[in-house]
Every structure is written in structure tokens, then in C-alpha cells.
Design an enzyme around this catalytic site. Structure first.
Site, PDB file in Angstrom:
ATOM      1  N   GLU A  73       0.831  -1.202   0.000  1.00  9.94           N
ATOM      2  CA  GLU A  73       0.000   0.000   0.000  1.00  9.94           C
ATOM      3  C   GLU A  73       0.871   1.261   0.000  1.00  9.94           C
ATOM      4  OE1 GLU A  73      -1.463   1.702   3.808  1.00  9.94           O
ATOM      5  OE2 GLU A  73      -1.497  -0.397   4.455  1.00  9.94           O
TER       6      GLU A  73
ATOM      7  N   ASP B 244     -12.099  -1.705   5.128  1.00 11.26           N
ATOM      8  CA  ASP B 244     -11.196  -2.847   4.947  1.00 11.26           C
ATOM      9  C   ASP B 244     -11.913  -4.164   5.218  1.00 11.26           C
ATOM     10  OD1 ASP B 244      -9.299  -0.883   4.598  1.00 11.26           O
ATOM     11  OD2 ASP B 244      -8.179  -1.325   6.440  1.00 11.26           O
TER      12      ASP B 244
ATOM     13  N   LYS C 112      -5.220  -2.909  13.872  1.00 14.76           N
ATOM     14  CA  LYS C 112      -4.512  -1.907  14.667  1.00 14.76           C
ATOM     15  C   LYS C 112      -5.037  -1.913  16.102  1.00 14.76           C
ATOM     16  CE  LYS C 112      -3.386   1.072  10.753  1.00 14.76           C
ATOM     17  NZ  LYS C 112      -4.057   0.364   9.640  1.00 14.76           N
TER      18      LYS C 112
END
Length: 303
Positions: free
Chosen positions: A25, A142, A159
Site C-alpha cells: 500500500e 477494509d 490496529k
């Protein structure tokens, strides 16, 4: 319309030869850290992929084109660019059509990788369900993308700023295989364990590659999430980190920071509060994921 894909010379050669390719990414470059650390990290991660037998394809949107792999000068220009859009599924087409410069999130990178015929993508951590989502409805695209785009994504878990139990629940609801690599515990980005049992465990890249191909054979939509624990020497203890995350989240709420600005704010504030420790760990886990991504990409050529 013709797909607006442009391949770097290195990626073009690899695709023509049937060599393994790993997508990377670009949001980590434009929104993850300042210049020149962002450029140096991007270059190092690409080299890690090469050192492990695959070709890196950093993805970004520039001048009406989806770039699959960036030439050295293009990568450097992107690392210094201003006003770069942070792109997900919702705004990817708009950015391409209007000639905007855009960095791809996990979701957008998956879309572009699949369009380019790349099956493996290595990143840092995926987005997920934010704390307080029961009132804010802040859930990363996502998770939906993983349910509909056939790419195997290697990460260090979601995360740690997120609500991890809810994130796992949404992934399960969407039928996304969550595979912990050589672990029974779902990793928490900066920490190797979260205290949450991993839905699936696999111990070898070829097993992950076989599962990827079997999903296609069975006609199952979507990709796989491979959760690869951060290297032990780069781990940050959760007991140290949790109060810092709580402080950063409270500051974001107090400043009414929301939507796409939340994650960059939280990660940046945590870097400050940990005096740079979290950034060093972040770089280490991205490189670790690049290693595994390259191994899976290689295994896909053999299974």
C-alpha cells in the site's frame, strides 16, 4: 473503458515471467510518517520483498492512472507530495477520473491488486471497528473489502487502537478467514497477543497458499486475512501501551476528530507519547509481513 493500469518496469517484467509479486500500500508513505523516514521505509520494505524471492508492487494513483509498482523517482515524489488523497473503495474511481494523486488504503490496494492479477498483499495492520462504533458507526471499509476481493492480506492483526473483539466478530459475520500465522492468539499490531483466540491457525506459507487457491476453486468470494505476530524483539508490552492508546482516543474525541482523520491522528499521537517506540515497532512489523507475503506469493506458484 480500458483499465487505467500502469506497471513499473520491474513489475511488468515479473508479470510477464510469471514471477511472484507482492502488492504494497501507499498510505503508509503519505499518511504514516514524515519525509524522509517514509521514503526510506518504503524502499526498505520493497527490498525485503526482493530479498525473499518476490517482486514488490507499491500501488498509488497518479495522473489518472493506477500505478502497479512505482519507479524510484515516482516513489520519491510521492513521499514528498502534499494534499494526497487517502483512498478507499468509495473514492478510488473519483481520484482516478479526476487526475488526483491518491494513496491506497488496505481496501483500495486490494481492489487494485486484484485488477492487476496480484494475489498477495503485505501491509502493517488492517482497519476495523473503532471504539465507540455502536454510536459512531465507524467501521473500516477494509473489513467489507476482505469479504469480496480475492486477495490474501498479510498484516500484524488489526490496529491496536481498535475494538478488536468487535473487529473479529464483523470479519466472522462477513465470512472472512482469519488465519494466525504460527500462533493460537490473534495478534494486536504492536503486541504479539491480544488475549483473543485466533479463529484459524496455519504454520506454513504453502498451507496458506493452498487455502487461497481452494477458495477460488470453491467459488468463495473474498480474500484471506493472515495475522502475522510482530517479531518478539520489536514488541511493545500491552500493559504499557493500553493507557497511551486510551489517552490518544480521548484526545481525538475531545477534538472531534473523525472519519479518515482518526487513524492517522491516533497513530501519530501514539508515536509522540511512546517517544518514537511505536514507529520503530511499526516499521519492524511491516518488514516482517513483507517477508511472509513474499513466501506466500512464492508458494502460490508451486501449489
Amino acid at each position: 473503458m480500458t483499465l487505467p493500469l500502469v506497471y513499473s518496469a520491474e513489475v511488468s517484467k515479473a508479470m510477464a515471467q510469471g514471477a511472484p509479486v507482492v502488492a504494497l500500500e501507499s498510505t503508509i508513505i503519505t499518511h504514516g510518517m514524515p519525509y524522509p523516514a517514509n521514503l526510506e521505509t518504503a524502499q526498505e520494505v520493497e527490498q525485503v520483498v526482493r530479498d525473499n524471492g518476490a517482486v514488490p508492487a507499491t500501488i498509488a494513483i497518479i495522473d489518472h492512472k493506477i500505478h502497479i509498482g512505482l519507479e524510484a523517482d515516482t516513489l520519491e515524489n510521492l513521499a514528498q507530495a502534499k494534499d494526497v488523497m487517502k483512498l478507499s473503495r468509495a473514492d478510488l474511481a473519483v481520484a482516478v477520473a479526476n487526475g488526483r494523486t491518491g494513496a491506497t488504503t488496505v481496501a483500495a490496494t486490494m481492489i487494485c491488486a486484484e485488477l492487476a492479477g496480484i494475489a498477495v498483499f503485505a501491509t502493517g495492520g488492517i482497519g476495523g471497528v473503532h471504539k465507540g462504533a455502536e454510536t459512531s458507526f465507524d467501521i473500516s471499509a477494509d473489513l467489507t473489502e476482505l469479504s469480496q476481493t480475492a486477495v490474501t492480506v498479510v498484516c500484524a492483526g488489526a490496529k491496536a487502537i481498535l475494538d478488536l473483539p468487535k473487529t473479529l466478530e464483523v470479519l466472522e459475520t462477513n465470512g472472512v478467514p482469519v488465519i494466525a500465522y504460527q500462533s493460537d492468539d490473534f495478534p494486536a499490531f504492536w503486541s504479539r497477543v491480544s488475549g483473543l483466540a485466533a479463529p484459524l491457525r496455519m504454520n506454513a506459507p504453502d498451507a496458506i497458499a493452498k487455502a487461497h487457491k481452494m477458495r477460488a476453486a470453491l467459488g468463495l468470494q473474498g480474500g484471506q486475512l493472515v495475522a502475522n505476530p510482530i517479531p518478539q524483539d520489536a514488541e511493545i508490552d500491552a500493559d504499557y501501551l493500553n493507557p497511551i492508546i486510551a489517552q490518544a482516543v480521548a484526545e481525538a474525541e475531545a477534538q472531534n476528530i473523525g472519519a479518515k482523520q482518526v487513524t492517522p491522528f491516533l497513530l501519530g499521537r501514539i508515536v509522540e507519547l511512546t517517544e518514537g517506540k511505536s514507529l520503530k515497532s511499526n516499521i519492524a512489523l511491516v518488514k516482517n509481513n513483507a517477508v511472509l507475503g513474499a513466501k506466500i506469493a512464492r508458494a502460490l506458484k508451486d501449489v
